[in-house]
Design a protein around this motif. Structure first.
Motif, PDB file in Angstrom:
ATOM      1  N   ASP A 202     -16.087  10.999  -5.974  1.00 35.00           N
ATOM      2  CA  ASP A 202     -16.618   9.743  -6.492  1.00 35.00           C
ATOM      3  C   ASP A 202     -17.465   9.998  -7.730  1.00 35.00           C
ATOM      4  O   ASP A 202     -17.394   9.281  -8.711  1.00 35.00           O
ATOM      5  CB  ASP A 202     -17.442   9.046  -5.409  1.00 35.00           C
ATOM      6  N   TRP A 244     -13.156   6.628  -3.651  1.00 31.92           N
ATOM      7  CA  TRP A 244     -12.997   5.353  -2.948  1.00 31.92           C
ATOM      8  C   TRP A 244     -12.890   4.165  -3.894  1.00 31.92           C
ATOM      9  O   TRP A 244     -12.139   3.235  -3.639  1.00 31.92           O
ATOM     10  CB  TRP A 244     -14.100   5.163  -1.925  1.00 31.92           C
ATOM     11  N   ARG A 268     -18.959   1.729  -8.635  1.00 35.43           N
ATOM     12  CA  ARG A 268     -19.252   0.744  -7.613  1.00 35.43           C
ATOM     13  C   ARG A 268     -19.637  -0.592  -8.263  1.00 35.43           C
ATOM     14  O   ARG A 268     -19.165  -1.645  -7.854  1.00 35.43           O
ATOM     15  CB  ARG A 268     -20.420   1.269  -6.766  1.00 35.43           C
ATOM     16  N   GLU A 269     -20.460  -0.497  -9.302  1.00 32.54           N
ATOM     17  CA  GLU A 269     -20.936  -1.716  -9.950  1.00 32.54           C
ATOM     18  C   GLU A 269     -19.770  -2.488 -10.568  1.00 32.54           C
ATOM     19  O   GLU A 269     -19.687  -3.710 -10.445  1.00 32.54           O
ATOM     20  CB  GLU A 269     -21.967  -1.382 -11.038  1.00 32.54           C
ATOM     21  N   LEU A 271     -16.679  -2.398  -9.677  1.00 33.90           N
ATOM     22  CA  LEU A 271     -15.834  -2.943  -8.618  1.00 33.90           C
ATOM     23  C   LEU A 271     -16.440  -4.237  -8.086  1.00 33.90           C
ATOM     24  O   LEU A 271     -15.761  -5.260  -7.943  1.00 33.90           O
ATOM     25  CB  LEU A 271     -15.699  -1.933  -7.496  1.00 33.90           C
ATOM     26  N   LEU A 272     -17.735  -4.198  -7.804  1.00 35.35           N
ATOM     27  CA  LEU A 272     -18.386  -5.378  -7.235  1.00 35.35           C
ATOM     28  C   LEU A 272     -18.359  -6.533  -8.220  1.00 35.35           C
ATOM     29  O   LEU A 272     -18.098  -7.680  -7.853  1.00 35.35           O
ATOM     30  CB  LEU A 272     -19.832  -5.048  -6.849  1.00 35.35           C
ATOM     31  N   ALA A 273     -18.606  -6.227  -9.497  1.00 33.22           N
ATOM     32  CA  ALA A 273     -18.627  -7.277 -10.510  1.00 33.22           C
ATOM     33  C   ALA A 273     -17.247  -7.891 -10.663  1.00 33.22           C
ATOM     34  O   ALA A 273     -17.103  -9.067 -11.003  1.00 33.22           O
ATOM     35  CB  ALA A 273     -19.113  -6.721 -11.845  1.00 33.22           C
ATOM     36  N   LEU A 275     -14.803  -8.217  -8.267  1.00 35.52           N
ATOM     37  CA  LEU A 275     -14.146  -8.802  -7.097  1.00 35.52           C
ATOM     38  C   LEU A 275     -13.987 -10.308  -7.297  1.00 35.52           C
ATOM     39  O   LEU A 275     -14.961 -11.006  -7.559  1.00 35.52           O
ATOM     40  CB  LEU A 275     -14.974  -8.536  -5.842  1.00 35.52           C
ATOM     41  N   ARG A 285     -13.975 -11.514 -12.206  1.00 35.82           N
ATOM     42  CA  ARG A 285     -15.055 -12.251 -12.836  1.00 35.82           C
ATOM     43  C   ARG A 285     -15.359 -11.780 -14.236  1.00 35.82           C
ATOM     44  O   ARG A 285     -15.697 -12.548 -15.099  1.00 35.82           O
ATOM     45  CB  ARG A 285     -16.333 -12.053 -12.036  1.00 35.82           C
TER      46      ARG A 285
END
Lengths: 304, 249, 207, 304
Positions: A202, A244, A268-269, A271-273, A275, A285
């Motif tokens: 990662d 991941w 990670r950031e 990916l979250l932003a 979704l 988004r």
């Protein structure tokens, strides 16, 4: 400056006692790169790093520095180590002096600098690693994370063009890892080429702009992370796992939530932003925040 | 970690020039060997206790604990002086109380304690490696100085390892019973030495990466010697010598 | 076994420092030469000195309750030879004085003489003699370490006896007295040090 | 068997020189639990572990074993350490004997077992760690991962009811971590209570059935991972991060992709299996595979 700063061709190396650690290893390091060397325990990562600054000399094969075959003479090695700084995994293997300031000054003095110049280098390195407040502390009373930073400062003080780090995040807690990566980014922006050996997939995926997968003493593949780390079969054969973020991102792309034209998230950031919401808006988004182009658009991954 | 080492970095006199502290300790040490133990030894003991605890800020219990172990040895040695070897009338030898033995033993004990207080002051206020620059100025051979630096570094690294290994052994009941304890210690020492050698080899790689070519030179902190402090120390020592001579005479 | 700070009268302290000096100078010369040829020796000796110090800081459980500790003299001598061991022993003794308040500065010479001069040379002689007479490595190592330890303790007793002769028995009586007082801890220690050194050598032989 | 196997109440401990490592720490360990102790470097994890088997004695506070205040007498410690086995982080600190077999036999022989009984214990432990083939190997020639297994076998051979491990996965590559976790699961199924200190949040989330978050020598909160690790503010104050599976899962739930009635995924595999397809089927593919109930349904997290 040449297009390739450091290069290994067909390196073979066996330790005394017969274990073959490198067997025909090729690696190319372009200037300004952030290269992650990935491999399971025992794949030969540390042995490779020791070849990159001339500590070990290959049984066969050649290391090139700026296009010239490496020079293992006394003078050659000094020049080499001034260009390529190596930070070992265990900071206790690199610290020897009683105080932080003294320890960091060792490298600059070995370069034959004047005392004034050496002092300036020390200050610079202490500032770069944000450890000015530790200058008078005895090395043996530092925490593990502090020792790591001091060990890196000791090498940075020699102003190497290439900084090679063996498992720099091992043993650090999440906050420590973040801080170290921020420091490395600063060094990178200042022009230092970075090579980092790790088995943290990662980390490599989020950080590197090039990866090399090592297995049994050879580089299976070198190339951009979003290409090389897609190759699940390759990773499995090297005893590694897909990062991941990449795996989840790929799954989202496969199930249609990420349009093929968009890229895959890298951290990670991202990916979250990215979704999508459930309410019909299927576009990510903020696709602009994704830094990695879609694997299909890529080229240039070198296969061995 | 070692109590003395910790306090050497944490006391109020940490930043005083080592020459000042050395002058005080060495002068008093010399006095303790030359002035009569009574009352000179007592005076020195008192002055050093005040300096160590009151001025340098070492807790009293730490000061006492540092003195305790060597004082135990001094006691054992002094005990031997209480007795004399006497010839038995029927031949052979026996132990008897030595005439004046108590006074002799007490004198040695007092002298030793006074000297120990000086040593303990120096050790508790000055990190060992701060003497290295002094030694360098005195032109001691660099080979020895490098060795001092490295031994200091390694002893800390290896102490950590030895401590962890002892914990691991205790967790597996390695210290249950004196026989086991001996065996455990043997195993620990036997496994620690190869680890020490392995560490040396790895440090070789680590230092080579930093341009090691045989010399372990580093930039040393620059500190000013306070002439006033030095003069004060010398005056104190002369006064103490005169005082103890006068009290006795 | 170390003589504590302040235990020896000034004249004796000075005398033993002078007695140890030529051995130290010889050792340092030899060492400096060795280090010049091969800088890595420095690291090896540094690690060995650190090891010897740690060993001395580990308290042996002892029957008498007083703490005693292994010295590593025999091991060092077999590996590095007596002159090197004199220097290394001196450095370790300095650290013991300044980090553990064990031994002392004025008694440094006396302690170097017993532990880093007599001990190593006796250990060396024992080792060579044993090897030459066909003893195994283990037996020779044991003898070197145990006899080196005993010689140190006998020397210390003699040093104390010279400083504090017995009113009736004179020097010999005092020496007997001091040996008697310390025998309780030192003889078992010598034996355990011998065994320990064999263990370490066995470990090293496997490398 | 009592309901609580090991308990710490109000532990305080300072190291020589004044660093306070524990300050009023409470912890409860129920039998059969898999408890992860989470904390940044320097939070006091290792110090706590050393209290759990009596290596360190608290300045204030009490450790209870099976409901009774711990007994620090010689005999008491022997009994205690037979019940609670401790595995340190660096396997080199734990291996002293020349061969694997000899090393594993160290503990059983110290228990005063007959030779036959000791041999049986050794065999058992070698089998449990799957290292029978290494029995005659010299310990110093083992790989790092092998050393770790041997070190654990040496403690397992004493058949402790509680096994305490300090950062057991540190330094292991992904495959090594997987193998170690499988071994721990086997020990757990055989009835051993497991306590593991780590700062790897993903590991703790996927593995533990209870977590305790440590900060500055005290337990901030102890409870089920899916509850405690939801508390982002708590984690941030402890210098930790939310596990990524939890964070992504929560985001999917928030954006509506996971129905509120379903739980959150616990591992990478569960997350991937549960990602909905785009083609209208908004239900997770295989909600039965998700093991964690939704946070809302939960109770019993103890707040300090």
């Amino acid at each position: 400056m040449s297009q390739v700063i450091l290069e290994a061709r067909g390196l073979e190396y066996s330790y005394e006692g017969g274990t073959q650690a490198l067997s025909g290893l090729d690696l190319t390091v372009a200037p300004g790169r952030r290269l992650a060397i990935l491999g399971a325990n025992g794949a030969g990562k540390s042995t490779l790093l020791l070849h990159l600054n001339g500590t070990l000399r290959p049984d066969r094969g050649t290391v090139y520095l700026d296009g010239h075959p490496a020079d293992y003479s006394r003078r050659g090695l000094i020049r080499w180590r001034q260009q390529v700084g190596l930070v070992l995994q265990d900071p206790d293997d690199q610290l020897f002096a009683a105080s932080v300031y003294q320890d960091v000054s060792f490298g600059p003095l070995n370069l034959g600098l004047s005392e004034a110049a050496a002092r300036q280098r020390v200050e610079e390195a202490l500032a770069a690693l944000e450890i000015e407040h530790l200058r008078d502390r005895p090395t043996h009373l530092l925490s593990f994370g502090q020792k790591k930073r001091v060990a890196i400062a000791g090498v940075v003080a020699m102003r190497p063009r290439v900084l090679v780090l063996d498992e720099p995040t091992a043993g650090l807690d999440p906050a420590g890892v973040q801080r170290l990566l921020a420091t490395l980014d600063r060094l990178h922006r200042a022009g230092t080429t970075l090579i980092l050996a790790t088995h943290d997939m990662d980390l490599a995926y989020g950080w590197a702009d090039e990866v090399a997968v090592l297995h049994r003493g050879a580089v299976l593949r070198q190339g951009p992370p979003e290409v090389v780390l897609q190759d699940a079969a390759l990773l499995a054969s090297a005893g590694l796992r897909t990062p991941w973020v990449l795996e989840v991102g790929r799954r989202l792309a496969a199930t249609g939530w990420i349009p093929p034209a968009a890229g895959l998230p890298r951290t990670r950031e991202e990916l979250l932003a990215g979704l999508p919401d459930r309410d019909g808006s299927t576009r990510p988004r903020d696709p602009a925040a994704w830094t990695v182009p879609h694997p299909g658009n890529h080229e240039g991954a070198r296969q061995r | 970690m070692y109590t003395i080492d910790r306090w050497a970095y944490a006391n109020r006199w940490r930043c005083r020039h080592p020459v000042e502290k050395l002058t005080l300790a060495a002068g008093m040490l010399l006095l303790s060997l030359t002035v009569p133990p009574w009352p000179g030894g007592m005076l020195i003991l008192a002055v050093m206790a005040v300096t160590t605890v009151g001025l340098a800020g070492i807790p009293l219990r730490v000061h006492l604990r540092v003195l305790r172990v060597p004082a135990g040895f001094a006691l054992t040695g002094a005990a031997a002086m209480l007795f004399r070897i006497a010839a038995k009338p029927e031949g052979g030898w026996r132990l008897a109380l030595a005439p004046g033995g108590t006074a002799a033993a007490a004198a040695v004990l007092l002298r030793s304690l006074a000297a120990l207080a000086c040593l303990s002051f120096l050790a508790l206020t000055t990190p060992v490696v701060e003497f290295v620059p002094l030694f360098r100025r005195w032109r001691l051979p660099p080979a020895v100085l490098d060795l001092v630096l490295l031994v200091y570094r390694f002893l800390h690294v290896l102490t950590d390892r030895a401590r962890a290994a002892r914990t691991a052994q205790a967790s597996r009941l390695g210290h249950a019973g004196i026989r086991h304890a001996y065996r455990s210690l043997g195993l620990l020492a036997a496994s620690l030495f190869p680890r020490a050698l392995e560490r040396a080899r790895r440090l070789e790689h680590g230092l080579a990466a930093r341009g090691f070519q045989g010399d372990l030179h580093v930039l040393l902190p620059q500190r000013e010697i306070s002439i006033a402090a030095l003069a004060g120390i010398l005056l104190l020592e002369i006064a103490l010598g005169l005082l103890s001579a006068a009290l006795r005479g | 076994m170390h003589i504590m700070e302040g235990f020896l009268p000034l004249a004796h302290a000075v005398g033993w420092n002078l007695a140890a000096a030529p051995f130290v100078v010889h050792g340092v010369r030899k060492l400096a030469r060795q280090m010049k040829e091969n800088p890595e020796t420095k690291l090896l000796l540094g690690a060995s000195g650190g090891f010897a110090f740690v060993l001395s800081a580990l308290k042996l459980p002892s029957v008498t309750g007083s703490s005693s500790h292994p010295t590593g003299t025999g091991l060092g001598t077999v590996l590095f030879g007596p002159p090197t061991m004199t220097v290394l022993g001196g450095v370790v003794l300095l650290f013991q004085a300044l980090l553990l308040a064990h031994g002392g500065l004025t008694t440094l010479g006396a302690n170097i003489f017993s532990m880093a001069v007599v001990g190593p040379w006796v250990a060396y002689a024992a080792y060579r003699l044993a090897r030459r007479s066909g003893a195994s490595l283990a037996v020779s190592t044991f003898l070197a370490a145990a006899l080196g330890d005993l010689a140190t303790y006998v020397t210390t007793s003699i040093q104390l006896a010279l400083a504090f002769p017995d009113p009736a028995g004179g020097f010999a009586g005092a020496a007997a007295k001091f040996m008697g007082v310390f025998a309780l801890t030192q003889v078992p220690l010598a034996i355990s040090e011998g065994l320990l050194t064999v263990l370490v050598m066995n470990w090293l032989a496997q490398y």
